[in-house]
Design a protein around this motif. Structure first.
Motif: not given
Length: 204
Positions: A10-32
């Motif tokens: 994966l893209d290492v920097a982009a993956t680390r940037a997910l921590v603290g990103s407050r990406d609610d869309q990603l969170l809901e996509a994973i839950r759904n």
């Protein structure tokens, strides 16, 4: 007791940037989209959750929001980060490392060194290389091979290969170690040439 190594491209920097990103869309996509996986993990860790550990989704939400974290249940945030890697990256063949016992990772590292490769280490995946501000946890262990380290490691291997071709003498390695080293080189070759791409691994 055996251990396993899960490795992702994966893209290492982009993956680390997910921590603290407050990406609610990603969170809901994973839950759904992965509710069954979350429920399965909650069932596996049901005793710990009853004692106050966050559920899989709660841990994931904390990771994406950058906290708050419960130091007493740090393992859940490590597994939540692993889930992010598994969902945003590509799983790499790990048959040489899952399962493994004892000091196998250090044995493979010695094999890499015998072939001149010192820029990366599979044993690094045993340590807690989780991105800040995730709390320290022994399990799962986490480590990463950055694009720069991968490029350097492949250059080191090519230099050794040229030397072996010239001398006609290869380092004496057990066949299973050679196979594991070749698998590591395969991981790196998947990443090289893809800007920003590296490898993140988890030992559990």
């Amino acid at each position: 007791m055996s251990s396993s190594l899960s490795v992702y491209l994966l893209d290492v920097a982009a993956t680390r940037a997910l921590v603290g990103s407050r990406d609610d869309q990603l969170l809901e996509a994973i839950r759904n989209g992965f509710g069954d996986d979350l429920a399965r993990d909650d069932d596996y860790f049901s005793d710990a959750i009853e004692e106050g550990a966050p559920s899989a989704f709660e841990a994931l939400r904390a990771v994406i929001n950058g906290g708050p974290f419960s130091e007493d249940h740090a393992f859940q945030y490590g597994y939540a980060y692993k889930r992010l890697c598994s969902l945003t990256g590509s799983f790499l063949d790990n048959h040489c490392f899952t399962p493994h016992r004892g000091d196998w990772l250090s044995v493979v590292d010695e094999g890499l060194k015998a072939l001149g490769v010192t820029a990366v280490s599979v044993e690094d995946f045993s340590y807690s290389g989780l991105p800040d501000p995730l709390p320290y946890t022994y399990i799962p262990g986490c480590g990463e091979w950055t694009p720069d380290h991968i490029a350097q490691a492949l250059e080191q291997f090519e230099a050794t290969k040229r030397a072996v071709n010239e001398s006609g003498q290869a380092p004496p390695l057990e066949p299973e170690v050679v196979e594991a080293v070749m698998q590591c080189l395969g991981w790196m070759r998947h990443a090289v040439g893809r800007p920003g791409f590296g490898v993140i691994g988890f030992r559990s």
